[in-house]
Every structure is written in structure tokens, then in C-alpha cells.
Design a protein around this motif. Structure first.
Motif, PDB file in Angstrom:
ATOM      1  N   ASN A  38       0.795  -1.234   0.000  1.00 34.57           N
ATOM      2  CA  ASN A  38       0.000   0.000   0.000  1.00 34.57           C
ATOM      3  C   ASN A  38       0.826   1.281   0.000  1.00 34.57           C
ATOM      4  OD1 ASN A  38       0.923  -0.241   2.679  1.00 34.57           O
ATOM      5  ND2 ASN A  38      -0.841   0.871   3.472  1.00 34.57           N
ATOM      6  N   GLN A  39       2.158   1.139   0.018  1.00 33.75           N
ATOM      7  CA  GLN A  39       3.031   2.309   0.084  1.00 33.75           C
ATOM      8  C   GLN A  39       3.772   2.505  -1.249  1.00 33.75           C
ATOM      9  OE1 GLN A  39       3.199   4.385   2.679  1.00 33.75           O
ATOM     10  NE2 GLN A  39       1.862   3.202   4.008  1.00 33.75           N
ATOM     11  N   PRO A  40       4.435   3.662  -1.436  1.00 37.57           N
ATOM     12  CA  PRO A  40       5.126   3.935  -2.708  1.00 37.57           C
ATOM     13  C   PRO A  40       6.438   3.174  -2.860  1.00 37.57           C
ATOM     14  CG  PRO A  40       5.445   5.760  -1.195  1.00 37.57           C
ATOM     15  CD  PRO A  40       4.448   4.844  -0.540  1.00 37.57           C
ATOM     16  N   GLU A  41       7.018   3.286  -4.052  1.00 36.01           N
ATOM     17  CA  GLU A  41       8.257   2.584  -4.375  1.00 36.01           C
ATOM     18  C   GLU A  41       9.439   3.048  -3.524  1.00 36.01           C
ATOM     19  OE1 GLU A  41       5.932   2.929  -8.315  1.00 36.01           O
ATOM     20  OE2 GLU A  41       6.173   4.059  -6.450  1.00 36.01           O
ATOM     21  N   SER A  42       9.346   4.214  -2.951  1.00 35.82           N
ATOM     22  CA  SER A  42      10.436   4.745  -2.133  1.00 35.82           C
ATOM     23  C   SER A  42      10.486   4.121  -0.740  1.00 35.82           C
ATOM     24  CB  SER A  42      10.284   6.264  -1.988  1.00 35.82           C
ATOM     25  OG  SER A  42       9.029   6.580  -1.384  1.00 35.82           O
ATOM     26  N   HIS A  43       9.455   3.397  -0.356  1.00 31.58           N
ATOM     27  CA  HIS A  43       9.367   2.841   0.999  1.00 31.58           C
ATOM     28  C   HIS A  43      10.388   1.720   1.193  1.00 31.58           C
ATOM     29  CE1 HIS A  43       7.678   1.010   4.615  1.00 31.58           C
ATOM     30  NE2 HIS A  43       6.958   2.100   4.775  1.00 31.58           N
ATOM     31  N   PRO A  44      11.005   1.646   2.369  1.00 35.21           N
ATOM     32  CA  PRO A  44      11.997   0.587   2.635  1.00 35.21           C
ATOM     33  C   PRO A  44      11.466  -0.827   2.415  1.00 35.21           C
ATOM     34  CG  PRO A  44      12.111   2.267   4.337  1.00 35.21           C
ATOM     35  CD  PRO A  44      10.921   2.606   3.496  1.00 35.21           C
ATOM     36  N   GLN A  45      10.189  -1.061   2.692  1.00 37.25           N
ATOM     37  CA  GLN A  45       9.644  -2.408   2.513  1.00 37.25           C
ATOM     38  C   GLN A  45       9.537  -2.775   1.030  1.00 37.25           C
ATOM     39  OE1 GLN A  45       6.024  -2.595   4.844  1.00 37.25           O
ATOM     40  NE2 GLN A  45       7.128  -2.101   6.717  1.00 37.25           N
ATOM     41  N   PHE A  46       9.214  -1.805   0.195  1.00 32.15           N
ATOM     42  CA  PHE A  46       9.166  -2.064  -1.248  1.00 32.15           C
ATOM     43  C   PHE A  46      10.564  -2.427  -1.740  1.00 32.15           C
ATOM     44  CE2 PHE A  46       9.627  -0.851  -5.674  1.00 32.15           C
ATOM     45  CZ  PHE A  46       8.509  -1.413  -6.265  1.00 32.15           C
ATOM     46  N   LYS A  47      11.554  -1.648  -1.321  1.00 40.23           N
ATOM     47  CA  LYS A  47      12.929  -1.908  -1.739  1.00 40.23           C
ATOM     48  C   LYS A  47      13.401  -3.275  -1.258  1.00 40.23           C
ATOM     49  CE  LYS A  47      14.154   3.018  -1.590  1.00 40.23           C
ATOM     50  NZ  LYS A  47      14.985   4.034  -0.881  1.00 40.23           N
ATOM     51  N   TYR A 272      17.770  -5.988   5.665  1.00 42.68           N
ATOM     52  CA  TYR A 272      17.936  -4.821   4.788  1.00 42.68           C
ATOM     53  C   TYR A 272      16.890  -3.757   5.093  1.00 42.68           C
ATOM     54  CZ  TYR A 272      17.694  -1.903   0.629  1.00 42.68           C
ATOM     55  OH  TYR A 272      17.644  -0.825  -0.224  1.00 42.68           O
ATOM     56  N   GLU A 273      15.646  -4.209   5.300  1.00 38.39           N
ATOM     57  CA  GLU A 273      14.556  -3.255   5.541  1.00 38.39           C
ATOM     58  C   GLU A 273      14.760  -2.489   6.839  1.00 38.39           C
ATOM     59  OE1 GLU A 273      10.522  -1.989   7.109  1.00 38.39           O
ATOM     60  OE2 GLU A 273      11.931  -3.456   7.941  1.00 38.39           O
ATOM     61  N   TYR A 274      15.209  -3.173   7.881  1.00 41.28           N
ATOM     62  CA  TYR A 274      15.464  -2.491   9.151  1.00 41.28           C
ATOM     63  C   TYR A 274      16.541  -1.420   8.982  1.00 41.28           C
ATOM     64  CZ  TYR A 274      12.549  -5.031  12.525  1.00 41.28           C
ATOM     65  OH  TYR A 274      11.492  -5.513  13.259  1.00 41.28           O
ATOM     66  N   GLU A 275      17.615  -1.756   8.251  1.00 42.39           N
ATOM     67  CA  GLU A 275      18.687  -0.787   8.011  1.00 42.39           C
ATOM     68  C   GLU A 275      18.187   0.381   7.161  1.00 42.39           C
ATOM     69  OE1 GLU A 275      21.782  -3.009   6.175  1.00 42.39           O
ATOM     70  OE2 GLU A 275      22.105  -4.326   7.907  1.00 42.39           O
ATOM     71  N   SER A 276      17.450   0.062   6.118  1.00 46.67           N
ATOM     72  CA  SER A 276      16.940   1.092   5.219  1.00 46.67           C
ATOM     73  C   SER A 276      15.943   1.996   5.922  1.00 46.67           C
ATOM     74  CB  SER A 276      16.282   0.423   3.993  1.00 46.67           C
ATOM     75  OG  SER A 276      15.767   1.382   3.102  1.00 46.67           O
ATOM     76  N   PHE A 277      15.136   1.418   6.813  1.00 46.19           N
ATOM     77  CA  PHE A 277      14.150   2.207   7.551  1.00 46.19           C
ATOM     78  C   PHE A 277      14.864   3.229   8.436  1.00 46.19           C
ATOM     79  CE2 PHE A 277      10.391   3.377   9.741  1.00 46.19           C
ATOM     80  CZ  PHE A 277       9.310   2.846   9.046  1.00 46.19           C
TER      81      PHE A 277
END
Length: 332
Positions: A38-47, A272-277
Motif C-alpha cells: 500500500n506504500q510507494p516505491e520509495s518505501h523501505p519495505q518495497f525496496k 535490509y529493511e530495518y537498516e533502510s528504515f
């Protein structure tokens, strides 16, 4: 229609090695795992899910591919979970609070001050010894929680000045998620919890319908709430995970070697997501401060004490009580 498998079938030919009929090298069926987000491509979870998809394709020689659909392209979160149940899509990312509709025991991770810090959350919510039974408890309903991502730390922000203790919120109307638990939580924190859709919050604060809101720094900055409620106070009241849900039949039908790859790469994606967040939060703070936001610490113990009755009230089952003990045992 979004099908999780796209396979070219010839009569009497195995769907896994069609090319062998014509004397060529085996051409394996491609399994496409579609993910609703539900979030944009810039979101850490998408990445993170994109990296996961790249790894799955590489390690399975292209047999398993992952495609993430952001911005609610496949529907809002509740609808996406239901589509995952039926197998219309393979996976979806959903806020932790949604899973309470499928099993009330999921409330355990939706309560205030459940974790002492982000590192503890990451360890607990992806530890099979703690969450394995809970994450598989909805398997008979067609879904499994495959992993838990970081959804940020929620803090209070308002337009009239910094919050330091519960008494500072007296009389303030603060937007919360559309959940009775969240309303009760904010009320115990000293304010007046108002459930409202996120899209209405900016105008509601601007016009005085609300005095503030509560969310993580990324939302606070990206939705420009810092313009209308610049005082961001680190109450740290909620640290809810976001779940990656997978259709149970799709998961259970994966070959064992693919399951191993799936689980290994998913844990890497979580890291990765935790670091990116964390990086996104740091940038969000810089951006918010540039627009006039001010950040401050609070009397955390006073807020912890204020909401304690809610935790005691909600931890009613043996499952939630056991997990609660395991969490706080991990912190010792």
C-alpha cells in the motif's frame, strides 16, 4: 486476473519440463509470486521486497519470480490479505493490527511499549521459537505470516507545543488508527484519541478539528504534517511490525529446496529493511526540521505507567501471556 502461476501447458506434457518434448533443454514453468503493497516505491519495505525478488530469481534460475505492486494497485491492505487468502495473489504486506480480525492473539504486538527498542523487536518478531505458532495459527484460514518487517516507532506530534508528560495532552484531540485499542491507548496517555483516515489528518489539524497526530518520522515528514503540527515528541508508544503474508497453499506446495531459499532470502530482506528504515527516518528528521519541526524527549516511564492497564486488559489468552513473557525475558 492475477494468477500466481503463469504456465504454458501442452496436452500430456509435464508443466515443469515442457521443452524436453521437443528434444531441447528443459524449459521450466515460471512461478510468479505477486505481492500487494500500500506504500510507494520509495518505501523501505518495497525496496526490501524487490531485493528479495531478485535473489529468488537468481537462486532458482528464474523459476521463481516476485513482482511487487505498490500504491494499493491490487487493493487496500484488508482486501489484499483477503486476496492472499484465496490465492488470487501470493503475498501481501499488512499492518499488524489487521491480523487481529483473523486471530485476536495478534493483539500482542499491537500494544503500547511491547518492545524496549528496535533491535529487540527485530529479534523477537522473526524468532520461530516465539512467533512460530502464532504466525501459523491462521494457516487453516489460508494464510501464513512469512516474516515481520519494521513499521516504525510511533510518537505524538501536535501544533501547540511539545509534550513531556501525560498531563500535557489533556484535552488534546489526537488522530489514531481506526482501532478501539488505539483510541483507548491515546486516552490513557492523557489525550482524546480520534480515529480518522490518514488522508484527512493534515486538513483536520490545520482547521482545528484535531490538535495533532501520532506516527513515525517518515509519515510525519512525507505527509507534511510538520507544517501544521511541528512539535514531535518521542513518546515511543507503539512499535508495531508489518507482516508479509503468504497464501498457505502456495507456501506449502513449494519444493523443499525452494522453501529454504525463500526463508533465507526473506530474512536477508528483513535485515535490509530495518537498516533502510533507519536511514529513511534520519532523512525524514532532517527534512522535517528544515520545515520547522522540533523534536523532544519525554518522561517515558510516566507514559508506560499510564497505559499499563490496557496491556493487562488485552493479554487474556495463554498464547499472548506466553509471548509477553518471552519478549520481556529477551530484554533481560
Amino acid at each position: 486476473m492475477h494468477n500466481f502461476k503463469r504456465i504454458f501447458v501442452a496436452a500430456g506434457v509435464s508443466t515443469l519440463a515442457l521443452g524436453t518434448v521437443f528434444g531441447s533443454a528443459p524449459v521450466y514453468a515460471e512461478t510468479l509470486l505477486e505481492v500487494a503493497f500500500n506504500q510507494p516505491e520509495s518505501h523501505p519495505q518495497f525496496k526490501a521486497m524487490q531485493k528479495f525478488g531478485e535473489a529468488m530469481a537468481e537462486r532458482t534460475n528464474g523459476e521463481y519470480k516476485v513482482e511487487v505492486f505498490p500504491n494499493e494497485l491490487l487493493g487496500a491492505q484488508k482486501e489484499a490479505v483477503e486476496m492472499t487468502q484465496t490465492g488470487t495473489i501470493a503475498m501481501s504486506l499488512a499492518a499488524a493490527s489487521l491480523l487481529e480480525s483473523w486471530n485476536p492473539d495478534f493483539v500482542v504486538f499491537n500494544l503500547p511499549y511491547m518492545f524496549d527498542d528496535i533491535a529487540q523487536q527485530q529479534k523477537v518478531v522473526n524468532d520461530p521459537a516465539i512467533v512460530g505458532d502464532l504466525y501459523h495459527s491462521v494457516e487453516d484460514q489460508g494464510i501464513i505470516v512469512a516474516a515481520a518487517f519494521h513499521g516504525g516507532v510511533r510518537n505524538v506530534y501536535r501544533k501547540s507545543g511539545p509534550v513531556e508528560k501525560p498531563a500535557d495532552l489533556a484535552g488534546d484531540k489526537v488522530r489514531v488508527m481506526q482501532s478501539d485499542t488505539n483510541i483507548e491507548m491515546l486516552n490513557l496517555m492523557g489525550g482524546n484519541g480520534i480515529a480518522m483516515g490518514q488522508g484527512e489528518v493534515y486538513t483536520a489539524i490545520q482547521t482545528g478539528v484535531l490538535d495533532g497526530g501520532e506516527n513515525n518520522e517518515i509519515v510525519f515528514s512525507s505527509l507534511k504534517h510538520s507544517e501544521v503540527a511541528p512539535y514531535y515528541s518521542y513518546t515511543q508508544h507503539l512499535m508495531m511490525p508489518d507482516y508479509l503474508i503468504i497464501n498457505s497453499e502456495i507456501y506449502n506446495n513449494m519444493p523443499d529446496d525452494v522453501k529454504v531459499i525463500f526463508n533465507e532470502e526473506l530474512l536477508k530482506a528483513v535485515d535490509y529493511e530495518y537498516e533502510s528504515f533507519a536511514e529513511s527516518v534520519a532523512q525524514a528528521k532532517i527534512d522535517a526540521e528544515a520545515s520547522g519541526a522540533k523534536f523532544n524527549q519525554v518522561d517515558l516511564q510516566a507514559f508506560r505507567d499510564a497505559v499499563k492497564p490496557l496491556t493487562e486488559k488485552k493479554l487474556t489468552s495463554d498464547v499472548t501471556k506466553k509471548i509477553y513473557k518471552q519478549i520481556h525475558g529477551a530484554a533481560e
